[in-house]
Design a protein around this motif. Sequence first.
Motif, PDB file in Angstrom:
ATOM      1  N   TRP A  25      47.679  50.679  45.193  1.00  0.00           N
ATOM      2  CA  TRP A  25      47.715  49.585  44.231  1.00  0.00           C
ATOM      3  C   TRP A  25      48.417  50.031  42.941  1.00  0.00           C
ATOM      4  O   TRP A  25      47.799  50.202  41.887  1.00  0.00           O
ATOM      5  CB  TRP A  25      46.291  49.104  43.944  1.00  0.00           C
ATOM      6  CG  TRP A  25      45.669  48.431  45.171  1.00  0.00           C
ATOM      7  CD1 TRP A  25      46.297  48.054  46.306  1.00  0.00           C
ATOM      8  CD2 TRP A  25      44.290  48.106  45.332  1.00  0.00           C
ATOM      9  NE1 TRP A  25      45.430  47.496  47.199  1.00  0.00           N
ATOM     10  CE2 TRP A  25      44.160  47.509  46.623  1.00  0.00           C
ATOM     11  CE3 TRP A  25      43.162  48.236  44.541  1.00  0.00           C
ATOM     12  CZ2 TRP A  25      42.946  47.058  47.119  1.00  0.00           C
ATOM     13  CZ3 TRP A  25      41.959  47.780  45.028  1.00  0.00           C
ATOM     14  CH2 TRP A  25      41.847  47.198  46.309  1.00  0.00           C
ATOM     15  N   ARG A  26      49.641  50.210  43.081  1.00  0.00           N
ATOM     16  CA  ARG A  26      50.510  50.442  41.920  1.00  0.00           C
ATOM     17  C   ARG A  26      51.584  49.380  42.030  1.00  0.00           C
ATOM     18  O   ARG A  26      52.414  49.392  42.934  1.00  0.00           O
ATOM     19  CB  ARG A  26      51.090  51.855  41.956  1.00  0.00           C
ATOM     20  CG  ARG A  26      50.025  52.926  41.721  1.00  0.00           C
ATOM     21  CD  ARG A  26      50.569  54.327  41.705  1.00  0.00           C
ATOM     22  NE  ARG A  26      49.528  55.277  41.329  1.00  0.00           N
ATOM     23  CZ  ARG A  26      48.636  55.777  42.160  1.00  0.00           C
ATOM     24  NH1 ARG A  26      48.675  55.426  43.452  1.00  0.00           N
ATOM     25  NH2 ARG A  26      47.711  56.610  41.715  1.00  0.00           N
ATOM     26  N   GLY A  27      51.504  48.421  41.172  1.00  0.00           N
ATOM     27  CA  GLY A  27      52.354  47.254  41.279  1.00  0.00           C
ATOM     28  C   GLY A  27      51.696  46.113  42.022  1.00  0.00           C
ATOM     29  O   GLY A  27      52.253  45.037  42.154  1.00  0.00           O
ATOM     30  N   PRO A  83      45.620  39.028  44.690  1.00  0.00           N
ATOM     31  CA  PRO A  83      47.043  38.734  44.493  1.00  0.00           C
ATOM     32  C   PRO A  83      47.281  37.975  43.189  1.00  0.00           C
ATOM     33  O   PRO A  83      46.479  37.122  42.792  1.00  0.00           O
ATOM     34  CB  PRO A  83      47.398  37.885  45.715  1.00  0.00           C
ATOM     35  CG  PRO A  83      46.376  38.260  46.755  1.00  0.00           C
ATOM     36  CD  PRO A  83      45.125  38.550  45.993  1.00  0.00           C
ATOM     37  N   ARG A  84      48.413  38.286  42.572  1.00  0.00           N
ATOM     38  CA  ARG A  84      48.678  37.666  41.275  1.00  0.00           C
ATOM     39  C   ARG A  84      48.972  36.173  41.382  1.00  0.00           C
ATOM     40  O   ARG A  84      48.770  35.425  40.433  1.00  0.00           O
ATOM     41  CB  ARG A  84      49.861  38.371  40.618  1.00  0.00           C
ATOM     42  CG  ARG A  84      49.547  39.825  40.264  1.00  0.00           C
ATOM     43  CD  ARG A  84      50.725  40.516  39.646  1.00  0.00           C
ATOM     44  NE  ARG A  84      50.404  41.891  39.311  1.00  0.00           N
ATOM     45  CZ  ARG A  84      51.280  42.740  38.804  1.00  0.00           C
ATOM     46  NH1 ARG A  84      52.527  42.361  38.587  1.00  0.00           N
ATOM     47  NH2 ARG A  84      50.910  43.977  38.521  1.00  0.00           N
ATOM     48  N   GLY A  87      35.225  38.031  36.058  1.00  0.00           N
ATOM     49  CA  GLY A  87      36.600  38.059  35.589  1.00  0.00           C
ATOM     50  C   GLY A  87      37.503  37.497  36.664  1.00  0.00           C
ATOM     51  O   GLY A  87      37.139  36.536  37.359  1.00  0.00           O
ATOM     52  N   VAL A  88      38.645  38.135  36.845  1.00  0.00           N
ATOM     53  CA  VAL A  88      39.658  37.601  37.767  1.00  0.00           C
ATOM     54  C   VAL A  88      39.117  37.487  39.190  1.00  0.00           C
ATOM     55  O   VAL A  88      39.315  36.471  39.861  1.00  0.00           O
ATOM     56  CB  VAL A  88      40.912  38.496  37.736  1.00  0.00           C
ATOM     57  CG1 VAL A  88      41.912  38.027  38.790  1.00  0.00           C
ATOM     58  CG2 VAL A  88      41.552  38.475  36.364  1.00  0.00           C
ATOM     59  N   ILE A  89      38.412  38.528  39.631  1.00  0.00           N
ATOM     60  CA  ILE A  89      37.963  38.531  41.037  1.00  0.00           C
ATOM     61  C   ILE A  89      37.021  37.368  41.300  1.00  0.00           C
ATOM     62  O   ILE A  89      37.191  36.608  42.262  1.00  0.00           O
ATOM     63  CB  ILE A  89      37.298  39.876  41.371  1.00  0.00           C
ATOM     64  CG1 ILE A  89      38.294  41.018  41.149  1.00  0.00           C
ATOM     65  CG2 ILE A  89      36.791  39.880  42.806  1.00  0.00           C
ATOM     66  CD1 ILE A  89      37.695  42.406  41.336  1.00  0.00           C
TER      67      ILE A  89
END
Length: 652
Positions: free
Chosen positions: A642-644, A649-650, A61-63
């Motif tokens: 990791w809240r937000g 990184p996005r 996935g993303v990672i």
Amino acid sequence: MYFQIKKVILWPKKDGEKPRVLPFATGKVNVISGRSKTGKSAVIPIIDYCLAAEKCAIPVGVIREKCAWFGVVVDTIEGEKLLARREPGKQQSTGDMFVLEAAHVAIPDEIVQKNSNVDYVKSTLNRLSGLSNLEFEPAATDSFKSRPSFRDLVAFTFQPQNIVANPDVLFFKADTSEHREKLKTIFPYVLGAITPQLLQARHELEHLQRGVRRKESELRTRQAAGARWQRDGQEWLRLAIEYGLLPAETEIPKEWPLTLELLRKVVRAEPSAGDETIEAMDITLARLKELRFQETDLTAQYNIGKERRVELQQLEDSTEAYADSLKIQRDRLSLSKWIRDQVVDRDSIIFEQSEKGRGRLNNLCMALDATEMRLRSYPRAVESLGRETIRQREAIKETLFKLKAVQKEIEAIEQRSQIGKQIALRRERNARFLGRLEESVLLFETQEPSSDLSNEIASIRNRVEQLQYLVQEGRVLAKQEQALEKVEHFAAKLIPQLDGEWPEAPIRLIVKDLTIKVNRDGRDDFLWEIGSGANWLAYHVAVTLALQGLFLNEPNHPVPGVLIYDQPSQVYFPTRRAPSANNVNELDHKFKDEDLEAVRKVFRLFSKVVSKKKAELQIIVLDHADEEVWGGLPNLHLVEEWRGKELVPRNW
């Protein structure tokens, strides 16, 4: 083994972006707190992958899509080591690795290419852990009996989300048969029941046992040969007497030492002992040689005489035939006398009586006389042939007489020489006998059972007995039980500090099943027979901490002093909080008061154990629980919340 995580690094595939670095504190309880789907559960697979795992378990996935390399900086007794591994793409894994080793490594902004491979990293980790490079069982072909590896030790380090409160599986990767069998094999090793010295003793024992079996086989062969030799010894002595090498009155002993001593005496004897001297035969042999020459010459003379005799006979036969022919001619040609008679007879009217006629008749008669004279001469030639024939016959007779005399003398000498032959043969036989006997005595003395081979076997057996005592299974099991008792004792102290249902119930760690049994009200129940996630979590935490307590009490123990728990509070959050003000999409779990206290017990125990072990133990917790749960506890280090934000990184 001093081995703690200092950093986890992710390098982006996107150009121009800096690597993502998660710093961890050594000797602390490191907490990454965050909501779901932020990448917390990827931390253990990332660390595992960088520590040379066979497969990449980092979630796809993303990672996997955003990262080019994954890395970890570990602190060891040799300094820091950056172990980075390439994202495998469509492969299950890749051996490409980037390694930096220094007192303090500098994280590169970009990894252009590999500079190492996974095999080097495995060997480095094995060296750091000080593991033995010997197999658990010599000559074993099963993979789970292979040498202990650093990779086997991560079973005692990681408690991922699917394991940390699992009633069926207590250790990392013990849910596959291959890892379960290897973990059962290595368990006595990490408990100290099997040591590198014991493995070395096992291998030495196996080597010596193979060697002693071979030498004992050789000894049995020698002993059999020795027994056969003793049986044959008396026969050798009887032959020696028969051959004249020992006096006829020699008494054959029954005891083997005396027999062997007598055989040694025989070996020193001369082959010609008791024989006639061969020199005495030389004159006879010389005469025999002379007679052989005479025989050959006389035989040749005899054959020549016979041929001459045949030729004379043939000549005589042809002469007689010639004489018969001449006689016929003479009888037919006696004309000279008849003509002269007719000339004397005046009344004959056949011949003319003139002078001229008489002259011609006289010439004719003279010619006839010459012919008749020649016809009368043959009897003298026949007489000469007869005399030569008689002389040849006598010569042949004399030659034959001489030949027979020579042959008779040869026969007599040969009869006498048979005795010489027998003497020579006996001498040769004695020489061969003594040669065989000497060789056999020498072979017996070198292979004699009481020789160095017996002493060598006795020495090896003595060493084998020492090693068998060291490696005997009973001693290993006793040591293992002692170690397990310590672990169970540690766990018994830890369980009451958790939210277990039966804090006073003792547990037993069952190695062959890789689980625990809880003794309650006189009954043993396996972990999977016990209900409640809180109980499962309590026993997982207590057992892993107790094992680390045992490991850290041993100097230079190979298991790293690191424990990583993923979502230990998962059994306590059935409900969720309302979305936070920072992110309306963020959902967080809301603990009940009693659950909050239960989770805080876990963090409190982590803090307490780390404080007791000082810098030797590092614990990393990946959890939803926020500061409300663990805030104020000593030795806790918040790595990131990791809240937000997430692991990746996005903007990548």
